[in-house]
Structures are given as C-alpha cells and as structure tokens.
Design an enzyme around this catalytic site. Structure first.
Site, PDB file in Angstrom:
ATOM      1  CB  THR A  13       0.921   0.298   5.076  1.00  0.00           C
ATOM      2  OG1 THR A  13       1.041  -0.933   4.343  1.00  0.00           O
ATOM      3  CG2 THR A  13       2.255   0.578   5.758  1.00  0.00           C
ATOM      4  N   GLY A  14      -0.655  -2.181   6.511  1.00  0.00           N
ATOM      5  CA  GLY A  14      -0.532  -3.402   7.295  1.00  0.00           C
ATOM      6  C   GLY A  14      -1.790  -4.224   7.177  1.00  0.00           C
TER       7      GLY A  14
ATOM      8  CB  THR B 167      -0.840  -0.050   1.300  1.00  0.00           C
ATOM      9  OG1 THR B 167      -1.749  -1.127   1.182  1.00  0.00           O
ATOM     10  CG2 THR B 167      -1.582   1.235   1.571  1.00  0.00           C
TER      11      THR B 167
ATOM     12  N   GLY C  73      -5.127  -4.875   7.412  1.00  0.00           N
ATOM     13  CA  GLY C  73      -6.190  -3.889   7.565  1.00  0.00           C
ATOM     14  C   GLY C  73      -7.232  -4.184   8.628  1.00  0.00           C
TER      15      GLY C  73
ATOM     16  NE  ARG D 180      -9.380  -7.035   3.573  1.00  0.00           N
ATOM     17  CZ  ARG D 180      -8.337  -6.228   3.580  1.00  0.00           C
ATOM     18  NH1 ARG D 180      -8.023  -5.524   2.523  1.00  0.00           N
ATOM     19  NH2 ARG D 180      -7.585  -6.112   4.655  1.00  0.00           N
ATOM     20  CB  VAL D 181     -13.615  -2.588   1.987  1.00  0.00           C
ATOM     21  CG1 VAL D 181     -12.990  -1.208   2.101  1.00  0.00           C
ATOM     22  CG2 VAL D 181     -14.446  -2.687   0.703  1.00  0.00           C
ATOM     23  N   GLY D 182     -10.470  -3.041   3.121  1.00  0.00           N
ATOM     24  CA  GLY D 182      -9.571  -2.928   4.276  1.00  0.00           C
ATOM     25  C   GLY D 182      -9.688  -1.589   4.971  1.00  0.00           C
ATOM     26  CG  ASP D 183      -6.156  -0.324   6.907  1.00  0.00           C
ATOM     27  OD1 ASP D 183      -6.045  -1.151   5.969  1.00  0.00           O
ATOM     28  OD2 ASP D 183      -5.201   0.359   7.308  1.00  0.00           O
TER      29      ASP D 183
HETATM   30  N1  ASP Z   1      -3.864  -2.120   4.810  1.00  0.00           N
HETATM   31  C1  ASP Z   1      -4.120  -2.694   3.524  1.00  0.00           C
HETATM   32  C2  ASP Z   1      -5.392  -3.491   3.585  1.00  0.00           C
HETATM   33  O1  ASP Z   1      -5.580  -4.216   4.540  1.00  0.00           O
HETATM   34  C3  ASP Z   1      -3.023  -3.566   3.031  1.00  0.00           C
HETATM   35  C4  ASP Z   1      -1.654  -2.958   3.088  1.00  0.00           C
HETATM   36  O2  ASP Z   1      -1.406  -2.009   3.806  1.00  0.00           O
HETATM   37  O3  ASP Z   1      -0.788  -3.429   2.375  1.00  0.00           O
HETATM   38  O4  ASP Z   1      -6.165  -3.440   2.660  1.00  0.00           O
END
Ligand code: ASP
Length: 354
Positions: free
Chosen positions: A271-272, A220, A274, A248-251
């Site tokens: 980032t991480g 990300t 989510g 699915r939707v992340g953070d």
């Molecule tokens: N945070 C992002 C998600 O979970 C993934 C990422 O940061 O690489 O969609």
C-alpha cells in the site's frame, strides 16, 4: 564514451547477498533458523492502508473503530485457517470485510476520481501454483477481490479491466451493485475539498502530478496468509488514489508490484503511492531478495521499502509472510493500519509508527 549503467539497489543487494551466501558454510544459508512445528506457523497479516496517518489527526473514537475493523478482519481469516481452510480463502475473507467497511479505501468507501466516479482495482495470487487474478477500473463489483479470484480460477487470463471485467462478473454470478453503493458522505466531502484545492493550485507553478501527490488518500486493504498446508497467498483491493484521472491504474492489480505470492519465497501485499511500487516492482522484488538473494524476510522488506523506496521519495509499506511463518509489517510513512494473528488466535493491531 560508453554510458555507465548505474547498478540498481535491488541488483546491488542481490549481489551482496549472493556473496554472503557463497561465504557461508554448506547448509548454513542465512535464513531464519526458527522452524516451529508446521501446525503452529500459520497465520495472517493484514493492512488497511499506509500514509500520513498521525495520532493527532485521528480522534480516539475513530482509532477504536479502525482497531475493531482490523480485529474483525483478522478473526475472519483466522477462522478459515483454524478450520484447515486455504490461505486463499483466508485472504479473501479478511479482504471482503474491509471492502465492505466504509473506513477503508476499497469497495464501499473508496476514494473518488477527478470526474466524480469510483474505480476499483484488486488482485489475488496463489503461492502454491503461481496462478494470479487481477481486475481494474471496476464500477459495480461489490467485492473486487472476489472477481480477481474468479479471473484466476475460472478464466485463462490474469487481468481484466472495466466493462469487460464486469461482463465476466455478470456471467460468473459475482455480485454487482449500483455505483451509488460505494459512495460515502466522508469521501464526498474529501472530494469537494480536494477539488477546491486543485482549482486554487491550478495556476501555480506546481503541475498536476504534484497536486495529485498532495491530495492522495491511502486506505487500500490487503492480506497475506500462510495456511496449515504450508501454502502462501496474497490479496489486495483498492479504490486507488483520490482525484485520479484518465483511467489511472495503480500498483495493486499489477502482479509483482502491489501483490505477489510464491511458496518458494513469500507473499506480499503493498500500500502506498502506487507509481513508485510499479516502477520498483516492490512485491516481487521483496520475494526475489528472499528467493535468489537468500535474505531473511525482514531484511528483504527493509531493503526495498526503507531504502530503495525512501531514496526515491516513494512512501507506503508492505505486509509479508514467508513459508516459515515469519512475517513483517514494514512501512516508511507516518502510519499504516495493520494487524497480525497467529495460531493462538490473538489479534494484534496498530496504526501509528510508535
Ligand atoms: N497503492 C494504491 C494505488 O496507488 C493506493 C494505496 O495504497 O492507498 O492505487
């Protein structure tokens, strides 16, 4: 028996910080004392994803490519700030370059979903006004951060998803591209490997969630900036997690989870993994510790990323800046593609923890 509600780490830290502030002599709030002249405090911090990035896994030529891409993004944002432009413009300029670069999991080169699609999420927030824009599940918008900004500035809404968001993009003259544009050979190969691993594991005792955990790929991109006018902004853009399913939707597009900016506290892009960042409203929690808990930025970031998330097994990191120009790149994973530039125009970039 009345169940006892455990005090969350954030609440506990807030209480401790409030007690600390109450003990401090008047006018001696525990903030960073350094206050250089306004024209020297501005700058930009970026990330290109955090995760299990180990030196032995990234060949030197590839490391050099990442450093060059991060430098280019930093300089793009710096040029905006140097010319007196807004933090929003700087964030957008830096994120656009990383979205266009197939090295990162955003825009071109994003990760592929379980059913072979690419679905992009992004968000942007203006610390001066608390306006925010977010988009999710895009399949044709070349630069999702541009659409997030259009949602913020040209609609009465905060979040748009899927076909509706793309219809709005069309109306607003935002560039749309064929879905094929986003796919790269490297991501296709990774997707084929992930599918094979998933298939091999399907009958094992570990469930689908664990499989997703193992196969996730970070990358990300995000930026936070403080401009010469003293305004903060944050923006984040992503393809989410590889092999994601069911829309699915992340953070990233959840305001307060992966992206947040408020001139009263700080600007954060995360980032991480989510799901952990959503459950812990990470970006807003860091800002809350700064604003209400009166913690210095680094202490706030450490409290959430290095303690609260670590305790739960949530890996990843954040970048953040406050109005005094303090900045942090805090991550609990093996590495985070990251960089920082200040008024002197000298970009600094790094990948691994050391
Ligand atoms: N945070 C992002 C998600 O979970 C993934 C990422 O940061 O690489 O969609």
């Amino acid at each position: 028996m009345t169940p006892r509600t455990p005090l969350s780490a954030l609440a506990a830290t807030l209480l401790a910080a409030a007690a600390l502030a109450a003990c401090a002599p008047a006018g001696a709030a525990p903030r960073e004392p350094a206050d250089p002249p306004a024209q020297e405090r501005w700058g930009l911090v970026i990330h290109g994803g955090a995760g299990t990035i180990r030196r032995e896994q990234v060949p030197p030529e590839r490391q050099a490519e990442y450093h060059a891409a991060l430098r280019e993004a930093l300089l793009a944002g710096w040029r905006v700030l140097e010319a007196g432009g807004t933090s929003l413009d700087a964030v957008e300029a830096a994120v656009n370059l990383m979205e266009d670069n197939p090295l990162f999991n955003a825009g071109k080169g994003a990760v592929i979903t379980a059913d072979g699609r690419i679905e992009l999420d992004a968000a942007v927030m203006d610390g001066a006004t608390l306006r925010a824009g977010a988009v999710a599940g895009l399949r044709h918008v070349k630069n999702p951060i541009d659409l997030a900004r259009a949602v913020m500035e040209r609609s009465p809404h905060v979040m748009m998803i899927g076909d509706g968001a793309e219809a709005f993009a069309r109306e607003q003259g935002i560039e749309l591209v064929p879905a094929e544009y986003f796919f790269t050979d490297a991501r296709r190969r990774a997707w084929v490997r992930a599918r094979e691993q998933e298939r091999a594991r399907r009958d094992s005792v570990r469930g689908g969630a664990a499989a997703l955990d193992d196969e996730r790929k970070f990358g990300t991109v995000g930026a936070v900036a403080l401009d010469r006018h003293g305004n903060l902004a944050a923006g984040t853009s992503t393809g989410g997690m590889m092999m994601k399913r069911y829309g699915r939707v992340g953070d990233v597009p959840i305001i307060g989870a992966g992206t947040y900016a408020n001139n009263r506290s700080c600007a954060v892009s995360a980032t991480g993994h989510g799901e952990f960042f959503i459950r812990n409203t990470v970006a807003h929690s860091v800002c809350a510790l700064v604003e209400y808990g009166r913690l210095p930025l680094q202490a706030a970031a450490d409290s959430i990323v290095m303690r609260q998330l670590v305790a739960q097994g949530g890996d990843g990191g954040i970048i953040a800046m406050d109005r005094q120009g303090n900045w942090t790149l805090t991550f609990n994973s093996a590495g985070m593609y990251r960089g920082r530039i200040g008024a002197d125009g000298r970009p600094e970039t790094a990948i691994f923890r050391d």
